[in-house]
Design an enzyme around this catalytic site. Sequence first.
Site, short mmCIF file in Angstrom:
data_model
loop_
_atom_site.label_atom_id
_atom_site.label_comp_id
_atom_site.label_asym_id
_atom_site.label_seq_id
_atom_site.Cartn_x
_atom_site.Cartn_y
_atom_site.Cartn_z
N THR A 14 0.61 -1.20 -0.02
CA THR A 14 -0.02 0.04 0.25
C THR A 14 0.70 1.27 -0.04
O THR A 14 0.35 2.25 -0.43
CB THR A 14 -1.12 0.01 1.09
OG1 THR A 14 -1.78 -1.12 1.04
CG2 THR A 14 -1.76 1.34 1.15
N SER A 60 -0.04 -9.90 -0.94
CA SER A 60 -0.81 -11.06 -0.97
C SER A 60 -0.02 -12.05 -2.17
O SER A 60 -0.11 -13.13 -1.99
CB SER A 60 -2.16 -10.76 -1.45
OG SER A 60 -2.76 -10.05 -0.44
N THR A 90 1.67 -4.86 4.10
CA THR A 90 1.36 -5.46 5.42
C THR A 90 0.58 -6.73 5.37
O THR A 90 0.82 -7.29 6.58
CB THR A 90 0.39 -4.50 6.26
OG1 THR A 90 -0.86 -4.24 5.43
CG2 THR A 90 1.01 -2.87 6.50
N THR A 278 -1.18 -22.73 18.91
CA THR A 278 -2.34 -22.21 19.25
C THR A 278 -2.74 -21.15 18.52
O THR A 278 -2.46 -20.40 17.73
CB THR A 278 -2.22 -21.66 20.76
OG1 THR A 278 -3.76 -21.16 21.07
CG2 THR A 278 -1.53 -20.39 20.89
N CYS A 280 -4.97 -19.04 19.75
CA CYS A 280 -4.99 -17.86 20.41
C CYS A 280 -4.07 -16.83 20.22
O CYS A 280 -3.08 -17.34 19.54
CB CYS A 280 -4.82 -17.91 21.99
SG CYS A 280 -6.08 -19.11 22.81
N1 ASP Z 1 -2.69 -5.40 0.33
C1 ASP Z 1 -1.84 -4.74 0.98
C2 ASP Z 1 -0.44 -5.61 0.68
O1 ASP Z 1 -0.24 -6.26 1.50
C3 ASP Z 1 -1.85 -4.36 2.12
C4 ASP Z 1 -0.74 -3.21 2.66
O2 ASP Z 1 0.24 -3.24 1.94
O3 ASP Z 1 -1.11 -2.74 3.90
O4 ASP Z 1 0.24 -5.22 -0.30
#
Ligand code: ASP
Length: 343
Positions: A14, A60, A90, A278, A280
């Site tokens: 992002t 992703s 992220t 786990t 959790c």
């Molecule tokens: N879909 C984005 C990625 O992981 C999300 C991000 O960067 O916050 O490339």
Amino acid sequence: MARPKILIIYTGGTIGMIEDPNTHSLKPFDFTHLIDNVPKIRKLDYEIDNIQFHPPIDSSNMDTERWIEIAANIADNYAEYDGFVVLHGTDTMAYTASALSFMLENLHKPVIITGSQLPIGEVRTDGEENLITALQIAAATDSHGDPMVQEVAILFEDYLWRGNRSTKMSADYFNAFKSNNYPYLAKIGLDIQFYKDRLLRNNAHRPLKVQYNMDRNIMLFSIFPGMTESTLRHALNTPDIKGIVLRTYGAGNAPTYDWFIKAIHEAVERGIVIINVTQCVNGGVNTERYVTGCAMSEAGVISGGDITIEAATTKLMYLFGMGLDSEQVKNYLNCSLSGEVTI
Ligand code: ASP
């Protein structure tokens, strides 16, 4: 004093995205756009170079080949730079951080991974601050002039976390990461406050060694009430599978039905390594606490302790990638290789 020399490796995410005019969805964009949006960077008296993925990706789409590419970029430039900043989406950042923490053995320089929740071109972006702080952390030295951080870490908003202890906790908030079983390595406020006793220290005399093989015959399987025997057996019989991260309940508990234990035990007997982690978000596996946990150990499942699923998955890829057999892999799962688990 020489100016700190930092290499930025831009993989996508992002932080560098722009809106597609047709679909209005965010898509990765090039590094020049990103850096043009952070004019303040010139105020840092650093020598900064960059390498970018062609094309930059949404994380992703991250995979083992890309981890190898990042590791190779670091290894090829290791002697020349004081620190490395990896810009990354992220979504799979915690997997990449975990994978690199194993692949980069004897790391003695900072590898700081960051990204953002809002693209750098947006007015309220968190990307600018994250990038600048990551660069400052990558350049930071201790009182002996050694790198302050000598490990793979994630910088996000207010905290620096150990990479292989981190998990993405929020799709919405700027403080998106947390390490639920290990305290932060640094707190970002007016100053960057490092907690030296929490930071890894490697032997500076050992040269960096990179493990370029990651075995992908690994699986993540989450148990759930109502799961059928055929679902479980199907997963355990996946062709070529060598290791499974079994996500269990609470302190590492799982059903004690005969069919469940039998299926798990048979898989272990076939040489599949199963590590108990786990579901959790906080705490870890302690299979002695309940009968339902003891049954897992008796079936030959290895306790993952307080390891994250990201670290467990990438640790299996790394260990099998070294060409180790099941027994050797199990031995290493009981050790901490780069601070990923409390022993
Ligand atoms: N879909 C984005 C990625 O992981 C999300 C991000 O960067 O916050 O490339």
